[in-house]
Design a protein around this motif. Structure first.
Motif, PDB file in Angstrom:
ATOM      1  N   GLY A  90       0.796  -1.224   0.000  1.00 15.36           N
ATOM      2  CA  GLY A  90       0.000   0.000   0.000  1.00 15.36           C
ATOM      3  C   GLY A  90       0.823   1.265   0.000  1.00 15.36           C
ATOM      4  N   ALA A  91       2.158   1.127   0.138  1.00 14.19           N
ATOM      5  CA  ALA A  91       2.995   2.322   0.195  1.00 14.19           C
ATOM      6  C   ALA A  91       4.297   2.055  -0.530  1.00 14.19           C
ATOM      7  CB  ALA A  91       3.285   2.706   1.640  1.00 14.19           C
ATOM      8  N   CYS A  92       4.854   3.095  -1.134  1.00 15.74           N
ATOM      9  CA  CYS A  92       6.169   2.998  -1.758  1.00 15.74           C
ATOM     10  C   CYS A  92       7.214   3.347  -0.705  1.00 15.74           C
ATOM     11  CB  CYS A  92       6.281   3.965  -2.932  1.00 15.74           C
ATOM     12  SG  CYS A  92       7.963   4.055  -3.600  1.00 15.74           S
ATOM     13  N   ASP A 139     -10.895  -1.865   9.332  1.00 19.13           N
ATOM     14  CA  ASP A 139     -10.484  -3.129   8.710  1.00 19.13           C
ATOM     15  C   ASP A 139      -9.910  -2.927   7.314  1.00 19.13           C
ATOM     16  OD1 ASP A 139     -11.471  -4.264  10.943  1.00 19.13           O
ATOM     17  OD2 ASP A 139     -13.211  -5.213  10.017  1.00 19.13           O
ATOM     18  N   GLU A 140     -10.400  -1.887   6.614  1.00 14.21           N
ATOM     19  CA  GLU A 140      -9.997  -1.729   5.224  1.00 14.21           C
ATOM     20  C   GLU A 140      -8.585  -1.156   5.102  1.00 14.21           C
ATOM     21  OE1 GLU A 140     -11.910   0.093   6.949  1.00 14.21           O
ATOM     22  OE2 GLU A 140     -11.583   2.199   6.499  1.00 14.21           O
ATOM     23  N   LEU A 141      -7.996  -0.754   6.223  1.00 18.10           N
ATOM     24  CA  LEU A 141      -6.675  -0.134   6.186  1.00 18.10           C
ATOM     25  C   LEU A 141      -5.643  -0.994   6.906  1.00 18.10           C
ATOM     26  CD1 LEU A 141      -7.625   3.534   7.174  1.00 18.10           C
ATOM     27  CD2 LEU A 141      -7.207   2.643   4.875  1.00 18.10           C
ATOM     28  N   SER A 142      -4.517  -1.218   6.253  1.00 19.21           N
ATOM     29  CA  SER A 142      -3.374  -1.761   6.988  1.00 19.21           C
ATOM     30  C   SER A 142      -2.810  -0.612   7.818  1.00 19.21           C
ATOM     31  CB  SER A 142      -2.321  -2.292   6.021  1.00 19.21           C
ATOM     32  OG  SER A 142      -1.751  -1.218   5.298  1.00 19.21           O
ATOM     33  N   GLU A 143      -1.864  -0.920   8.686  1.00 15.45           N
ATOM     34  CA  GLU A 143      -1.336   0.143   9.541  1.00 15.45           C
ATOM     35  C   GLU A 143      -0.640   1.242   8.738  1.00 15.45           C
ATOM     36  OE1 GLU A 143      -0.287  -3.085  11.591  1.00 15.45           O
ATOM     37  OE2 GLU A 143      -1.056  -2.459  13.553  1.00 15.45           O
ATOM     38  N   VAL A 144       0.108   0.848   7.719  1.00 13.38           N
ATOM     39  CA  VAL A 144       0.789   1.892   6.936  1.00 13.38           C
ATOM     40  C   VAL A 144      -0.235   2.735   6.184  1.00 13.38           C
ATOM     41  CG1 VAL A 144       1.227   0.429   4.901  1.00 13.38           C
ATOM     42  CG2 VAL A 144       2.669   2.394   5.346  1.00 13.38           C
ATOM     43  N   GLU A 145      -1.309   2.111   5.747  1.00 15.49           N
ATOM     44  CA  GLU A 145      -2.358   2.874   5.061  1.00 15.49           C
ATOM     45  C   GLU A 145      -3.047   3.850   6.017  1.00 15.49           C
ATOM     46  OE1 GLU A 145      -3.530  -0.463   1.647  1.00 15.49           O
ATOM     47  OE2 GLU A 145      -4.440  -0.600   3.627  1.00 15.49           O
ATOM     48  N   MET A 146      -3.117   3.479   7.300  1.00 17.97           N
ATOM     49  CA  MET A 146      -3.720   4.361   8.294  1.00 17.97           C
ATOM     50  C   MET A 146      -2.778   5.518   8.655  1.00 17.97           C
ATOM     51  SD  MET A 146      -5.359   3.205  11.952  1.00 17.97           S
ATOM     52  CE  MET A 146      -3.818   2.871  12.786  1.00 17.97           C
ATOM     53  N   VAL A 147      -1.474   5.223   8.659  1.00 16.76           N
ATOM     54  CA  VAL A 147      -0.488   6.206   9.121  1.00 16.76           C
ATOM     55  C   VAL A 147      -0.157   7.236   8.042  1.00 16.76           C
ATOM     56  CG1 VAL A 147       1.972   6.408   9.677  1.00 16.76           C
ATOM     57  CG2 VAL A 147       0.553   4.747  10.886  1.00 16.76           C
ATOM     58  N   MET A 148      -0.131   6.794   6.787  1.00 16.40           N
ATOM     59  CA  MET A 148       0.379   7.657   5.717  1.00 16.40           C
ATOM     60  C   MET A 148      -0.295   9.030   5.623  1.00 16.40           C
ATOM     61  SD  MET A 148       1.600   5.923   2.168  1.00 16.40           S
ATOM     62  CE  MET A 148       0.257   4.804   2.287  1.00 16.40           C
ATOM     63  N   GLY A 196      -0.648  -8.004  17.077  1.00 15.72           N
ATOM     64  CA  GLY A 196      -0.596  -9.455  17.092  1.00 15.72           C
ATOM     65  C   GLY A 196       0.500 -10.007  16.204  1.00 15.72           C
ATOM     66  N   ARG A 197       1.538  -9.196  15.951  1.00 18.82           N
ATOM     67  CA  ARG A 197       2.628  -9.678  15.115  1.00 18.82           C
ATOM     68  C   ARG A 197       3.927  -8.986  15.529  1.00 18.82           C
ATOM     69  NH1 ARG A 197       0.897  -7.473   9.280  1.00 18.82           N
ATOM     70  NH2 ARG A 197       2.858  -8.410   8.671  1.00 18.82           N
ATOM     71  N   ALA A 198       5.020  -9.707  15.306  1.00 22.74           N
ATOM     72  CA  ALA A 198       6.315  -9.199  15.738  1.00 22.74           C
ATOM     73  C   ALA A 198       6.820  -8.118  14.785  1.00 22.74           C
ATOM     74  CB  ALA A 198       7.321 -10.349  15.794  1.00 22.74           C
ATOM     75  N   PHE A 199       7.532  -7.151  15.327  1.00 21.67           N
ATOM     76  CA  PHE A 199       8.158  -6.077  14.533  1.00 21.67           C
ATOM     77  C   PHE A 199       7.153  -5.388  13.614  1.00 21.67           C
ATOM     78  CE2 PHE A 199      11.608  -8.956  15.638  1.00 21.67           C
ATOM     79  CZ  PHE A 199      12.460  -8.075  16.270  1.00 21.67           C
ATOM     80  N   SER A 200       5.940  -5.192  14.110  1.00 17.57           N
ATOM     81  CA  SER A 200       4.886  -4.634  13.261  1.00 17.57           C
ATOM     82  C   SER A 200       5.239  -3.226  12.787  1.00 17.57           C
ATOM     83  CB  SER A 200       3.560  -4.630  14.012  1.00 17.57           C
ATOM     84  OG  SER A 200       3.650  -3.866  15.194  1.00 17.57           O
ATOM     85  N   PHE A 201       6.059  -2.512  13.570  1.00 16.62           N
ATOM     86  CA  PHE A 201       6.367  -1.125  13.197  1.00 16.62           C
ATOM     87  C   PHE A 201       7.167  -1.034  11.900  1.00 16.62           C
ATOM     88  CE2 PHE A 201      10.876  -0.400  13.924  1.00 16.62           C
ATOM     89  CZ  PHE A 201      11.227  -1.520  14.669  1.00 16.62           C
ATOM     90  N   THR A 202       7.876  -2.119  11.558  1.00 11.55           N
ATOM     91  CA  THR A 202       8.696  -2.030  10.341  1.00 11.55           C
ATOM     92  C   THR A 202       7.814  -1.836   9.105  1.00 11.55           C
ATOM     93  OG1 THR A 202       8.687  -4.431  10.071  1.00 11.55           O
ATOM     94  CG2 THR A 202      10.514  -3.485  11.302  1.00 11.55           C
ATOM     95  N   MET A 203       6.572  -2.348   9.180  1.00 16.67           N
ATOM     96  CA  MET A 203       5.664  -2.204   8.039  1.00 16.67           C
ATOM     97  C   MET A 203       5.323  -0.736   7.777  1.00 16.67           C
ATOM     98  SD  MET A 203       5.265  -5.192   6.957  1.00 16.67           S
ATOM     99  CE  MET A 203       5.589  -6.855   7.486  1.00 16.67           C
ATOM    100  N   THR A 204       5.178   0.035   8.851  1.00 20.19           N
ATOM    101  CA  THR A 204       4.754   1.424   8.644  1.00 20.19           C
ATOM    102  C   THR A 204       5.901   2.286   8.130  1.00 20.19           C
ATOM    103  OG1 THR A 204       5.245   2.044  10.924  1.00 20.19           O
ATOM    104  CG2 THR A 204       2.996   1.306  10.437  1.00 20.19           C
TER     105      THR A 204
END
Lengths: 334, 355
Positions: free
Chosen positions: A231-233, B26-35, B65-73
């Motif tokens: 969802g992001a670049c 639900d429709e947003l992943s964390e990075v989609e929510m943060v951006m 509920g997952r390890a190192f979740s912050f790396t996704m954002t």
């Protein structure tokens, strides 16, 4: 092949996280939990003379090491409470109960636990309670099944109550902390239940995989195509919204040979795990390489996905038989 | 510019953004929510992602509920080419503290701080039990509302509040949130049934998902990026003993000490943004800070109107700063908390340039 992202059709799936941490106990916690197993409640004395139950290993005020153990009474006084009308999973009692902080007779600090009482009207701050021991005790805080109302009506810590202050139970008794077969560790079990939703971009990716298609998303700024899309670049920090179908074939950009069999994995070792740049993608994804001896896999090998019946994703990738790709064609994707 | 400076460098909050806080996303992943909030603070300052000196985030793997979740954002930050980045497994207010320290060292002039939490995938009351002492507390699964209720009862027994006064705290917060388009609960909200008595639904924060971002800048950079920077003239955080039975639950000495060290008591404030997820905790914090009726408390609605875990504390700093940015406040205090019954507390004093 570019199309506007379809409106989100949210995927959801149960996600269970379980973690049984094995924790070792220091001398103080070992003595306390061994004591509970043997129906003995121990506290620890600070240099200021404060008796702390449950005991801690270091004075929270001075940070001084604490090792002087004392035995206190299994009776005590409620210092504050809260009525839990709807017990939650794993809590000490399945029927409505009071959470209580209890200062045991002989202690100066309070312990948190549950109080079995018929209703909130039966609970007051200052009420007398006693420990109800669990039938089976293993050396854990749950060896105290709960507290229950005590029939004695005196508060030994109340200086205005001559009966209470004379109660011998109020005086802590020195204790060696030595027990036969001491408990030296606990297993902290936990299970948390989630309903996981992967969000818009990954939902689109997973839904396409169900149709045996691989879709990535293109960055509107740098035009790179990411697979799988999140969802992001990561370069531009902007949303990727244009869906792009990639593959099905791709090129091995780098690989490793796995020689250790993972638990519950039904794949014979050695096998090859590779980074694969699908045609049209600007990021390599990873997958297992099959259909070729492990020692013949090479950088530049052209591969295609192999789907198994009912599989939601490629089981592995196998050689297409095409000539290897030129290094220059994939060197930016390694 | 701060009238007095206790630190090597003058650092200010120059931009703040927050998401709409919702029960589920639900429709947003964390990075989609943060951006979107990252883009909003960058746009407000005109900075590009690559121009930020330091990036720090706050979040929790247990919520995800997952390890190192912050790396996704980090994808939403633009982390390539490599950036200087860090993370705290806490509320973003502590990420802001780390970023502030980084700027004090002189290694950065600007910092992007963000925080987020999605409580909707799990049961946050149960999830938070996993932050408790694993030997004596966690095996009993005492949930966050239960522990707050023990504190509320202690306050009532001590004669410092009663159930009607607690209900008034919730009502005032949600009424104030009418003017906050991001809040989850706005206007009149039923006080409801007991959750864990003496706390009723109205005494408890809403459970929801949300994100926030702040940009910090030092000295001349701050003046260039913001018309009226919210100077951090003091910031400090303190912790209390973990055992609830060791503490006086009716008081928050760690908040008071942090406030002292942050210079809070040196001059009056006009605004207080307090991170009090439970109505009873506002009573404790008002006492610890000695706040009188002349101080506007939680004009945003506070955590009783929106409490996205790991972001709600950073939002208090952001809301206080935003009031200074728009001239509604000259000297404000922001407070953030973490852990059961106000165990850890951060206090920041923010000031605007006087005309």
């Amino acid at each position: 092949m570019t199309a506007a992202a379809s409106p989100p059709e949210v995927l959801r799936a149960p996600l269970v996280v379980e973690f049984p941490f094995t924790r070792s106990l220091g001398p103080v916690q070992s003595a306390f939990l061994s004591g509970l197993r043997d129906r003995v409640v121990l506290g620890v004395t600070t240099s200021a003379g404060t008796v702390m139950v449950p005991p801690v290993e270091y004075d929270p005020v001075t940070a001084e090491e604490l090792r002087e153990l004392v035995e206190v009474a299994p009776t005590g006084t409620v210092t504050t409470w809260a009525w839990n009308g709807s017990p939650r999973p794993h809590q000490p009692l399945g029927t409505p109960f009071a959470w209580v902080l209890v200062r045991l007779d002989g202690a100066d600090t309070a312990i948190l636990h549950a109080l079995d009482a018929p209703g909130p009207e039966a609970v007051t701050t200052g009420m007398r309670v006693r420990i109800r021991w669990a039938a089976e005790r293993v050396g854990a805080i749950t060896d105290i099944a709960c507290f229950e109302p005590a029939d004695d009506r005196t508060d030994p810590t109340d200086p205005t109550d001559p009966t209470g202050s004379a109660d011998p139970a109020a005086a802590p008794v020195p204790h060696s902390g030595t027990f036969a077969d001491p408990v030296t560790g606990i297993v902290a079990e936990a299970r948390l239940d989630y309903t996981y939703s992967p969000g818009r971009a990954q939902t689109a990716y997973i839904n396409a995989l169900a149709e045996r298609r691989t879709v990535g998303e293109r960055c509107p700024s740098c035009h790179k195509v990411y697979v799988p899309p999140r969802g992001a670049c990561p370069t531009c920090g902007v949303a990727t919204t244009d869906q792009v179908e990639v593959g099905p074939a791709g090129t091995v950009t780098t690989f490793c040979i796995v020689n250790i069999k993972a638990k519950n994995l039904d794949i014979e070792v050695p096998y090859v795990y590779a980074h694969i740049a699908l045609d049209g993608a600007d990021l390599a994804l990873h997958g297992r390489i099959g259909g070729i001896p492990y020692d013949q896999v090479r950088m530049g090998l052209r591969v295609e996905p192999v789907w198994t019946d009912g599989g939601r994703h490629p089981d592995h990738y196998r050689p297409t038989g095409e000539p290897d790709a030129d290094y220059d064609a994939y060197k930016e994707l390694i | 510019m701060p009238t007095t400076s206790r630190y090597a460098r003058d650092v200010a909050v120059v931009a703040f953004a927050q998401s709409d806080h919702l029960r589920r996303t639900d429709e947003l992943s964390e990075v989609e929510m943060v951006m979107p909030v990252l883009h909003e603070v960058l746009a407000a300052t005109g900075l590009k992602a690559g121009e930020i000196g330091f990036t720090c985030s706050g979040s929790s793997d247990y919520l995800a509920g997952r390890a190192f979740s912050f790396t996704m954002t980090l994808d939403g930050v633009g982390a390539w080419p490599p950036i200087s980045e860090s993370h705290v497994e806490m509320d973003g207010a502590w990420a802001l503290y780390e970023a502030w320290v980084k700027i004090q060292t002189g290694e950065a002039d600007t910092a992007l701080v963000y925080a987020y939490g999605k409580s909707s995938p799990g049961s946050v009351r149960d999830v938070l039990t996993r932050q408790l002492d694993p030997y004596y507390l966690a095996p009993l699964w005492p949930d966050s509302v239960a522990l707050a209720a023990l504190q509320a009862r202690a306050l009532i027994d001590a004669g410092q509040t009663d159930e009607a006064a607690l209900a008034a705290v919730g009502a005032r917060s949600r009424a104030a949130a009418r003017h906050n388009p991001h809040a989850q609960l706005r206007g009149s909200v039923a006080q409801g049934d007991y959750q864990v008595a003496p706390l009723r639904t109205g005494d408890c924060p809403p459970v929801g998902d949300g994100a926030a971002a702040v940009i910090l800048a030092a000295g001349d950079s701050a003046r260039r990026l913001c018309e009226r920077p919210a100077w951090i003239t003091g910031i400090d955080h303190r912790i209390e003993a973990h055992g609830l039975g060791l503490r006086d639950l009716t008081d928050s000495p760690s908040t008071r000490l942090a406030a002292e060290r942050a210079g809070f008591f040196d001059a009056p404030v006009d605004t207080a943004e307090l991170h009090a997820p439970f109505s009873s905790q506002e009573v404790v914090l008002r006492k610890a800070l000695g706040l009188g009726d002349e101080v506007t408390v939680n004009p945003s609605g506070g955590a009783l109107a929106a409490n996205p875990m790991m972001a709600a504390g950073l939002i208090r700093i952001g809301e206080a700063a935003a009031r200074i940015h728009r001239g509604a406040s000259d000297r404000a205090v922001a407070h953030a908390t973490s852990g059961p019954c106000l165990q850890q507390n951060l206090v920041a004093v923010l000031e605007g340039d006087r005309a």
